[in-house]
Design a protein around this motif. Structure first.
Motif, PDB file in Angstrom:
ATOM      1  N   VAL A 117       0.232   2.738  -1.299  1.00 47.44           N
ATOM      2  CA  VAL A 117       0.018   1.551  -2.116  1.00 47.44           C
ATOM      3  C   VAL A 117      -1.205   0.783  -1.614  1.00 47.44           C
ATOM      4  CG1 VAL A 117       2.444   1.229  -2.720  1.00 47.44           C
ATOM      5  CG2 VAL A 117       1.549   0.172  -0.664  1.00 47.44           C
ATOM      6  N   LEU A 144       2.006  -5.500  -4.145  1.00 41.95           N
ATOM      7  CA  LEU A 144       1.671  -4.081  -4.012  1.00 41.95           C
ATOM      8  C   LEU A 144       1.209  -3.490  -5.336  1.00 41.95           C
ATOM      9  CD1 LEU A 144       4.770  -2.999  -1.892  1.00 41.95           C
ATOM     10  CD2 LEU A 144       2.518  -3.679  -1.063  1.00 41.95           C
ATOM     11  N   ILE A 200      -2.485  -3.202  -0.973  1.00 46.07           N
ATOM     12  CA  ILE A 200      -1.921  -4.532  -0.740  1.00 46.07           C
ATOM     13  C   ILE A 200      -2.907  -5.562  -1.263  1.00 46.07           C
ATOM     14  CG2 ILE A 200      -1.199  -6.199   0.994  1.00 46.07           C
ATOM     15  CD1 ILE A 200      -0.384  -3.885   2.741  1.00 46.07           C
TER      16      ILE A 200
END
Length: 163
Positions: free
Chosen positions: A27, A85, A29
Motif C-alpha cells: 500500500v 492507505l 501511505i
C-alpha cells in the motif's frame, strides 16, 4: 435540519469506498503536506502526497492495519487507519532502482554534484549569465539542474578541474 443531514449522508455514502487489505499486500501511505516543509526535495504543492509501496504486516481491529515502515521512519507509529492507505497495483515492468542514502538524524541528506553535462549562456539586458547543467549524486540525468557557473566554481572547484 433532517433533510440537510440526509442529503449530506447520501453524498458521503456515494463517495465511500470500502477498502480491505490482506496481510502481505502493498500500500501507499497518505502524508499531509505541511506549509514550509520540504519533503524529498519538493516544497509545497509539489511535495509527494503518498509514500511507499509498503507491506501490510497485520490487521488491527476492523479499520486499521500495521505497516512495515523503513528504518528512516522509525519514529512514526506503524498502525494506520484504512482512510490513510491506497492500494498499490504491482506492475511487473515497474522496477524501482534503489540506492542507499546517507541520511542525517534530521532525515536530510547532502546532495553533491557528480559532473557537468552542458553549458549555456543566458543573455539579459545588461549582462551575460553563464550556466552549467549539473548532475547530482543521488539523481538521474533527467533530474539534472541548471546552476550558475560562478556559484558552482566557488562551492565545488574540484568539479571544474585545473583551468
Amino acid at each position: 435540519m433532517k433533510t440537510a443531514q440526509s442529503r449530506q449522508k447520501s453524498y458521503a455514502d456515494k463517495r465511500r469506498r470500502d477498502l480491505e487489505f490482506a496481510v502481505g499486500d502493498h500500500v501507499f501511505i497518505k502524508i499531509a503536506p505541511m506549509k514550509g516543509v520540504m519533503r524529498f526535495g519538493k516544497r509545497g504543492k509539489l511535495s509527494p502526497r503518498f509514500i511507499g509501496p509498503l507491506e501490510i504486516l497485520d490487521r488491527v481491529g476492523t479499520l486499521a492495519y500495521r505497516v512495515a515502515l523503513p528504518p528512516n521512519l522509525a519514529g512514526v507509529h506503524n498502525v494506520f487507519h484504512v482512510s490513510m492507505l491506497r492500494k498499490y497495483l504491482a506492475n511487473p515492468s515497474h522496477v524501482l532502482s534503489y540506492e542507499p542514502l546517507q541520511v542525517a538524524p534530521d532525515l536530510s541528506y547532502e546532495e553533491k554534484p557528480v559532473q557537468i553535462l552542458d553549458r549555456q549562456e543566458r543573455r539579459l539586458r545588461n549582462k551575460v549569465m553563464k550556466l552549467v547543467k549539473v548532475r547530482w549524486l543521488n539523481q538521474s540525468v533527467e533530474e539534472a539542474t541548471w546552476e550558475s557557473e560562478a556559484d558552482m566554481r566557488i562551492r565545488y572547484p574540484e568539479l571544474f578541474g585545473k583551468v
